[in-house]
Scaffold this active site. Structure first.
Site: not given
Lengths: 305, 305, 305, 305, 305
Positions: D203-205
């Site tokens: 996941v990339k935030v």
């Protein structure tokens, strides 16, 4: 060994394949209530529906997907229901220890959609791959996106049958309804009927309130004296409206509340002839020991019903 | 044994496969009216369309799906039509006792949709799996979602043919029409014509009223003196508009009403050359004995027509 | 035996399969005008488009689907075109007596749709099953639903080719156009060009009027002195705009009118180099004898053109 | 050779196939941080998202697709992520030198869409054809087009699994949110949770800010004293919300900024338990030597974390 | 025999199959400019886009589809591009004489659509059937229907690859842009970049004007001193933005204009490093002799560039 009561319940699903009935029997034959024809299911989709802090901050170990598997197993629940990610994270570790229900659609509270409609976030093939015993799907009767949901459900139910999986339908009326109307007795009973007509094997609705939303229904309730005063009265009407009791209907606990109040509500639900409860936040937001105690007490109520 | 009248009717479907004609013959050769070329069909989709209380509270045994199968069988109806859930609940128990029509699309009254359009809640494969003799589908001519419905129907009719199943089309005009216009004689006849053009084997419309909705049609009715005064006159026009009587057209009883009034209406329908009636609420909302009597009386009218 | 003129016409379709060309030849080689390269086609979709009374009350035998097959055969038309239901009702009875064109999409006048778009009410497979020699499809250039129609047509043309069936495109501009603009000479010629670009083998447009809708086109018509005064002038422009005469373009008769007026119009159409006429209401709404006479007279005009 | 830490990380993906885990291991075992369980990824989709001048004019060699491959390789990044065209242009030349992530959907800033939703501009089959180790997909939680994106992602994740490819999800909340809300701590943590539930492997935030968007969340943050003051606090909450640290979560560097400020931010991110950084503009818009130095410094921070 | 320059160009497409590269080589190796790495293409879609009179009345022989094939061949163009109908009409007659590009989507000017989006009017299979060397597709960056077009293109590019066909993308910004903005230098360069990212093998844009549409881009153009004053400057920027010159980018001639002005423009385009021109109206709307002369002059410019 299958009890007479379980055999009776399975007889209502006689047009289904042996495969579907076998998985239905798995749900009915697991945990503390095995063989009684009653079910208590642990559902955990709040992470998706409300976000992680609102769901798990009250009991931080619950941030971990493993936690819920273990809680479902140790409390003797019939099954554990969750979205794709939660099951993927722990299904392999707990394989074979508790029947699983993969919730195929989910909604979050970040966007505001005109016509409420959950997103389909997992597939029947995922359920098969993860060793699940059933699929779960949420409909919002009353929504302008009704057709989208009913038609998706039709396809998913049919596909699930091909894999021998029964379908659990969460029926939450919303959309062209007043706030009170969402849990009105006429609306809840109607939502249960719709779910049955759509081919649900198990229906999950909220405990109905003593309120009637639709003017046309109000006339009928009054004319024929349908009792709606007590919770047991109302549950009885919902069960009757779900093919005269020939479909498994279970009830949620609603918002988190005090233990006494909660158990009192469950007693009413059980007295009305419900097949069981599905209890999420009220269980996993308490400390583990309290949750185990609560779930045990709920199961006791159903065992004695 | 197939009567000459049934043979004549089947001859109008000569471009269909033997399989489709065989199932059409099954509908025509079952029950009290077997072989007469007339049909009385029991439809029960009100649980879905209006909710359980409004549908079944007047006669509580009707909450049970078994009830309707038994009523259809005992009254000598040609067929029983219902949504997926109702058929699934009892089809196995009553297998082979009465021809079944699976209603593939349904609507509920909880949501308000701008362009009326039922949801497709079952599939042709469900009909095959449940041993049905035909599929049923509802169109709303006049709706802005017309194309969705006509195109779904086209695909379902074609798929049903592959399984040897004929199609029964419920045609209920609504949408860009006045309230009276929904049962206007020009509109009902037009809806029957559309159904025939879409490939319906059996068409179901409401008894038309002595009212003309469309200005362009009004001019024609007046210029050519098309009679619309009596029910028989109007039925005759509808039948003529349905390929000059070469398609089976049956009529609903409409809202529940008194027995005398109802039978009078049926006499007019029969006198106009209708192929039969489809009678739901007027039958199952009465006590069983009364319902059997009523259905028997209706069949008598058609037998003598 | 194929005439030189038919061979010439077929040569313009040289990238098509022998199968497609064979069916095109069937249309050109049937009836009174066989071999002349001219066509007169009987189309009957008014029952769907306008309702049964408006279509058939002027000549009640026409309520019967058989009537039109017989009229097409007896009058010596090249082909008979109709929607699914009409063909299904009689195709078996008249098998092999006249080439058939299945109209795959149709519209009714009960609903008001923002962006005009017919519903696809039959499939290529239906055309094959019913022994047709071509498919028919209606586009509404100018409609906001343009893409839906052009893309459906692309897929249907391609599928039809797989079965050796050519495509007849009805091009009726409407939508973002003035009422006069729908039959303006620039618009009709443009609609014919679009149909050709979409792969139509035969194009059907309305006779154009001496009016120019688009300002940009008006400039060009004036600058280059494109004649639009007589019907023959306008037809000549349409034919030129349809690949310089290398696509078959035929013209409708428009609204029912007097015989003299009608034949005068056809003379103009023929003089402009049209490949023929498609004549529905003007034929089947007259008594049969008159219709046979009229169609014969029309064919005479083309034979001598 | 796989380190114990990598083995531990892979154990959290135990319901995935060996194929998927193998590709996940490839990402974890490449470059300077190989084996540490940390990742620094070079993403270059700005050409698509902002246009070529805004993306590459600050460092013109970056107009060339080869440039980024070489930068990713020479800096020791774990992987290089880009849209279809960029990978197609150079993948063959650099085959086998660095793991690739094909970004399957992209947006540009030329059109204004009511409900933000990227276009799917490449397919899983493209990823396979180009030798990629993972697919990438961007969701906009909060958008009215949420269902479109979540459902596309579900299908792509499932298809990618069939080819043994893990999925990297870019989660950028926008739509029904305030500008600050897009990076609010409650919203970023929620977006990470949603991504995990949708089946993301990585996941990339964006780095969250000390701001809470949702009133319901605010109550919970306050009641349970969830720390949000420092970047490390906030990262810790995001990681906890992503299955209690059992999913790989990495953070972007956000808008281009000064080196000192950037490294300070990365230190906070690393201190909070992040699995790494994804750094685009801050890297490729500097001269190559500076970019190599910066990426090296970032990797150092993670190596020591 | 393939020249070094053509080999170099093909080397930029190294992740494509030999089949695709072979067809790309066919485009580069045909006509007067064969082997130079430059292309002049004849496109004729104006009949569809503007109607027949506006397109062909200035030079009536051009009404005939054969005319354009012959013009393309005799002038020594690298390829001829047209919609389905035009190619179908003459492809067989001229088989093997000039590479063909089938334009898969087209728009007309009769309807007004809120979000501009061409209709897909032909398929990859049509291109194969007609012996084409490439497919063509038009995108409108800036349109609210952006996702529809980008996603259609993705699928078509992928399908075309399966048949060994390269893709030519016409990129015409429009929608949420000012009229000037549609040919602004920042927007044209951005459109070229998007086309490359979407997998285009050949990109076709309009010659950019000395105007910057986007405020964010304006800042960057000024800060980094990107030259936009002369046509050659602007072309250079577009080429750089198209993968630093590693994708074939060609330019249209725009609206019909005087010969001197046109050749002057082409000289600027060529000086900026363009790979060639695509010239429709300016060619086929002149008398044939003039068109041959003009195209020859244009080719000369590129040959000497």
């Amino acid at each position: 060994m299958v009890t007479d009561r379980v055999k009776q319940i399975l007889s209502w699903y006689s047009s289904d394949s042996v495969g579907v009935k076998t998985n239905l029997a798995r749900l009915l034959n697991h945990g503390s209530l095995a063989g009684t024809g009653k079910l208590v299911i642990l559902p955990v989709d709040q992470g998706f529906e409300h976000g992680p802090a609102r769901s798990f901050a009250p009991n931080p170990p619950a941030y971990d997907p493993d936690y819920h598997f273990q809680l479902g197993i140790d409390s003797g629940c019939n099954a554990y229901a969750a979205p794709l990610g939660s099951l993927e994270a722990s299904a392999d570790k707990f394989a074979g220890q508790i029947p699983l229900i993969l919730k195929l659609n989910n909604s979050d509270t970040l966007s505001k959609m005109e016509d409420p409609c959950s997103a389909v976030t997992a597939s029947v093939k995922d359920a098969v791959r993860l060793g699940c015993s059933a699929i779960g799907y949420t409909i919002y009767p009353g929504s302008g996106a009704r057709n989208v949901m009913y038609e998706e459900l039709r396809e998913l139910v049919l596909e699930a049958k091909e894999y021998g999986l029964p379908s659990v339908v969460w029926a939450y009326p919303r959309g062209a309804l007043s706030k009170d109307g969402e849990t009105a007795i006429d609306v809840v009973a109607y939502a249960a009927q719709i779910s049955c007509q759509l081919g649900a094997h198990v229906v999950k609705v909220k405990p109905p309130k003593d309120f009637i939303e639709q003017p046309e229904a109000k006339k009928v309730f009054e004319k024929y004296g349908i009792a709606t005063k007590t919770m047991a009265d109302r549950i009885r009407h919902v069960i009757q409206g779900a093919f005269n009791g020939k479909r498994i209907v279970i009830f949620s606990g609603g918002e988190a509340k005090g233990t006494a109040e909660l158990l009192e509500e469950v007693r009413g639900i059980a007295a009305g002839g419900a097949f069981g409860s599905i209890m999420g936040r009220n269980a996993f937001q308490r400390p583990r020991a309290e949750a185990l105690k609560l779930l045990g007490d709920v199961m006791d109520i159903y065992r004695k019903a």
